[in-house]
Design a protein around this motif. Structure first.
Motif, short mmCIF file in Angstrom:
data_model
loop_
_atom_site.label_atom_id
_atom_site.label_comp_id
_atom_site.label_asym_id
_atom_site.label_seq_id
_atom_site.Cartn_x
_atom_site.Cartn_y
_atom_site.Cartn_z
N LEU A 114 0.87 -1.18 0.00
CA LEU A 114 0.00 0.00 0.00
C LEU A 114 0.90 1.23 0.00
O LEU A 114 1.87 1.29 0.75
CB LEU A 114 -0.87 -0.03 1.26
CG LEU A 114 -1.85 1.12 1.50
CD1 LEU A 114 -2.92 1.17 0.42
CD2 LEU A 114 -2.50 0.96 2.89
N LEU A 115 0.61 2.19 -0.87
CA LEU A 115 1.32 3.47 -0.80
C LEU A 115 0.34 4.55 -0.37
O LEU A 115 -0.71 4.72 -1.00
CB LEU A 115 1.91 3.88 -2.15
CG LEU A 115 2.56 5.28 -2.09
CD1 LEU A 115 3.97 5.21 -1.50
CD2 LEU A 115 2.58 5.98 -3.43
N LEU A 116 0.70 5.26 0.67
CA LEU A 116 -0.09 6.41 1.09
C LEU A 116 0.56 7.67 0.55
O LEU A 116 1.70 8.00 0.91
CB LEU A 116 -0.17 6.47 2.62
CG LEU A 116 -0.78 5.24 3.30
CD1 LEU A 116 -0.78 5.42 4.82
CD2 LEU A 116 -2.19 4.97 2.79
N ALA A 117 -0.14 8.34 -0.33
CA ALA A 117 0.37 9.60 -0.90
C ALA A 117 -0.76 10.63 -0.83
O ALA A 117 -1.21 11.16 -1.83
CB ALA A 117 0.83 9.39 -2.34
N PRO A 118 -1.23 10.90 0.40
CA PRO A 118 -2.42 11.74 0.56
C PRO A 118 -2.13 13.23 0.41
O PRO A 118 -3.06 14.03 0.28
CB PRO A 118 -2.87 11.43 1.98
CG PRO A 118 -1.61 11.07 2.71
CD PRO A 118 -0.76 10.37 1.69
N GLY A 119 -0.83 13.61 0.46
CA GLY A 119 -0.50 15.02 0.32
C GLY A 119 -0.79 15.82 1.56
O GLY A 119 -0.82 15.28 2.68
#
Lengths: 558, 558
Positions: A114-119
């Motif tokens: 899983l990659l979290l790239a929510p900014g």
């Protein structure tokens, strides 16, 4: 291709870090099942370009959509789900719960990685009146559309926060012929830079009729009788439109709810391979905390370049861990342009070094961006900070009209190479008259730094408030007459006459030499020092400290 | 100041290295007795600016006189003797013999330290007809004046030698509306660069109606019936004015006569402190041989930047030997602009690495100089060479319209910092849409290099001449129709359709992917490789190898 045993990668966030991760993952593994979840309607858009569409420099809205969900699907064989948010992570079950933003339906989606790239989310402080619909922040294409629409009927615009985005917005609103007020809490614009390096940009804003209010923050907003910004000083600014650009906070709620380790300011903690405290969950981009390249300390650098590289590195580690080199950390290299002036920094500023108690020395130098005799030479101001123990470059700041980005990039590369001021003095840069000088300003800064280190010059950042000090203005007399130094009491002894006029100075009192750029003042200081004077020199000259546009010589007649 | 015991410094040559040495010496020692001897009438002039005055870009001849004998005397308290030459060095007696160029009178001048900065002399090969007064070389202000005067009545100009000065002269003669022929012995212009990196500049010259003749050298000149250049091929070129720019030789006769050690090509040998084989005699500038920064081998780099820094370093060592850091060597960073195109290099080229038998790898990448969506983005081509053992950058070449100098300077700094391709992949460069991209072309080149190193892509510099090879053009079909790849037989399978059309390719035969820039061809290669194909990719694409202006996409309608 058989995808039964392939890796299931779920990417939360489809802009810089998320899109880079997806693209790299696909290139590394054709069989991976990659799903991109994006809350908004757009993926992989050019968020750094938003101000330029508002101001009309970028004409085509489509140009900002680097990729669309459709092109991502076609090119990268992704499953792209826009208008969808991840509402929870089931870490033991290795699945995320999705919810459709429009219809509210939910479903579970399993992942192997899983990659979290929510900014990050723009700060919107809880001030009286903050809910007024005329107050905007800028982060998405929709924010951009809303601001552009509101700007059409606005005349008075207040931009709160004079950082990079604030300056870009102020510039673009001037392009739209708005009456622009820029409010900054600190006593300077561009908070990451040292104050002397922001004067030219501040002057440029004022020349374009931006009202710059420093040392004052926003306190509240009122809408009766007319919409008004109330500043902490009591000052008021009427507005038809307000843009808040006072910073961002990491959008790390999902990560926090899932029990992933967060940093002291709420950033997602990651290791050098962008793994969170759960090794199957990676995070990248504006929401993470990473290492500072210079100090090795933990920091957060919410910028597009690092986000892109972090997303790519996360994909590398997911699919080729043995070939992945750890993230070295961010340098915080950044630049902004407003009108004809650019300013930026790389590494650490003086104020940051001072606050951290890190030993440093600094010099500031002026030069033209290319050979002075070649038409179009424009002035540059460069500040160089180095470690007095090792001589290594700790940071640099540059401002001017042309060639600012080049010198910042050289300095960023120097920081990465752990170059010293001695190295920079010998750096072979590309020289032809349209591009530079045989001794580039980078070399000059290093020469000056070495001179300071070796005791050949004593650079000062301000003229001491000491009546004993003899301030010697070393400029030619006609130049002093045309552009007098009004800020301090000084005696004018032009460099050319100094050897003959040493008798006019008192050898028992300290001398500070000053000139437009700091160059003849240095030459003069060498003469004085060798004649027994205790002498120091205003580094960067009148340009850096008093008047960013003071000329170095009078125009040649005819 | 008592000068009885002060050091007597004699400087032979008053331009770049000599003037830098004098200025630095004065700053280090007010008491030194410094004499500058210059054969010509000018000191410290901007020799890199000469072409621009001939062509009228620089309007004021005075602008090229950085200093005059008078200003040097006033500012630096020098004894400047112009129109004076040193005809011999009495090393045991530590004195030089001077002769007035105009009156022939001679005298002895004692020295404690001597700097030889005689520079270089343009090559003028002993060819039939070479004595014709219409054949010029360019080195001094007087040469410049003569060429400018001759150009006034000339229509046809032949420039022999397509190196940096040859290109600058060709450009300036076009500005003067001359009919220009440029003759180069090699099969490419800009001999220090690799051929693929010179195509855009060659195209730019031809677009401006410069007749570029490659692979042909000058054989002789004849003046009856009309002045004519005869090339080795038998071809002739009528001329009213010829500029010879085929290189320089060190002006080291005085040093050789004095028994100082010379290198194999006649350069003055110096150590890392610019001392000749006589430790009281220093030498700097175009006449010396120094170390190559990359290889440590002896080389000669007759350029203004190194000359200035060497002169300064020599003064440091004369007056403060204990504080002087050795010269690290030259990188050969150089750049030239002609019309709207710039090209340059730093470090080693592929041809030089190959000739030296040094192991290397290389990739070539295309990108825009700043964010594509921001108005005014111009294409850049960058070639990166690195050491396969260490990953260290060995050299780089860049060509394009804007931002060429910036990338060269980043690469020069990377070489000085001994950065690897992995480092460059993580470099934090200054990014805002008017200045760069979130992934700068420097990062892209490093990504590609790492991919090549890791076997993710097999870069080719040419399409193999092998009928077995299946060349796949991965561009969109309409682009291929508008700009067909005529040089090799290829099949067009656009990237977007590749996954569906794998069956059209023969898995038993090697595949080479090709596109305009090399980017979609790389994406396609990843898909093919993971589907079992043996695939390689033309690095740099059609732009680098066939057509330097081929578009990457069709113009958007409307």
């Amino acid at each position: 291709m058989n995808r039964m045993n392939s890796i299931r990668l779920v990417i939360v966030g489809g802009v810089a870090a998320g899109a880079s991760c997806a693209a790299r993952a696909r290139r590394l593994d054709e069989s991976a099942r990659i799903t991109m979840i994006e809350r908004g309607p757009d993926v992989s858009f050019a968020n750094c370009g938003l101000p330029y569409f508002i101001g009309g420099e970028v004409k085509q809205r489509d140009a900002l959509a680097v990729q669309t969900p459709q092109t991502l699907k076609e090119m990268l064989a992704l499953d792209v789900r826009i208008r969808t948010e991840v509402i929870s992570i089931d870490r033991p079950g290795k699945r995320v719960r999705l919810r459709g933003v429009t219809d509210g339906t939910t479903e579970w989606l399993p992942y192997d990685r899983l990659l979290l790239a929510p900014g990050a989310v723009p700060l919107r402080p809880d001030l009286p009146g903050i809910e007024d619909p005329r107050i905007f922040t800028l982060r998405s294409l929709q924010d951009m559309d809303r601001i552009k629409a509101a700007a059409a009927s606005a005349q008075r615009v207040v931009v709160i926060g004079a950082g990079f985005i604030g300056l870009e917005m102020a510039e673009q609103f001037v392009h739209l012929a708005k009456q622009v007020t820029l409010v900054e809490r600190l006593d300077q614009i561009l908070p990451p830079l040292d104050r002397s390096m922001t004067r030219l940009m501040e002057d440029e804003l004022r020349r374009h009729h931006v009202e710059v209010i420093l040392d004052d923050g926003i306190a509240s907003f009122s809408s009766e009788p007319a919409f008004t910004c109330h500043l902490k000083s009591g000052r008021t600014a009427p507005a038809d439109l307000v843009v808040l650009s006072i910073g961002v906070r990491p959008d790390s709620g999902l990560a926090g709810d899932a029990g992933l380790e967060l940093g002291p300011r709420g950033h997602i903690h990651v290791n050098a391979f962008m793994q969170t405290s759960d090794p199957d969950i990676y995070a990248a981009g504006d929401a993470v905390e990473i290492n500072d390249f210079v100090s090795g300390e933990t920091t957060a650098v919410p910028l597009g370049g690092p986000a892109n590289r972090q997303g790519r590195l996360a994909a590398d580690h997911m699919f080729r861990p043995e070939h992945t080199r750890p993230y070295l950390g961010a340098m915080g290299t950044a630049i902004v342009r407003a009108f004809d002036v650019a300013a930026g920094l790389t590494g650490w500023s003086e104020k940051r070094l001072r606050a951290a108690g890190h030993p440093y020395r600094s010099v500031t130098v002026n030069d033209n961006h290319h050979a002075s005799y070649y038409p179009g030479a424009k002035p540059l101001l460069l500040k160089l900070l180095w470690d007095p123990e090792t001589g290594r470059v700790l940071g640099a700041q540059v401002t001017g009209m042309l060639g600012v980005d080049k010198r910042l990039d050289v300095m960023a590369t120097a920081i990465m190479g752990r170059l010293t001021i001695d190295d920079l003095a010998q750096l072979d840069l590309a020289y032809a008259p349209p591009f530079g000088s045989a001794k580039d300003i980078v070399n000059l800064a290093a020469f000056t730094a070495c001179n300071a280190r070796d005791g050949l010059v004593t650079p000062l950042d301000a003229i001491p408030d000491n009546p004993e000090v003899q301030v010697v203005d070393t400029r030619p007399a006609p130049l002093v007459q045309a552009h007098p130094l009004t800020q301090v009491r000084s005696v004018n002894i032009p460099l050319m006459a100094l050897r003959q006029r040493l008798g006019e100075l008192d050898r028992t009192r300290p001398v500070v030499t000053v000139c437009a750029l700091g160059k003849t003042a240095y030459f003069a200081a060498r003469i004085l020092a060798q004649n027994g004077f205790q002498v120091s020199t205003l580094t960067g000259g009148i340009r850096a400290h008093f008047d960013p546009r003071t000329p170095a010589k009078l125009p040649t007649p005819g």
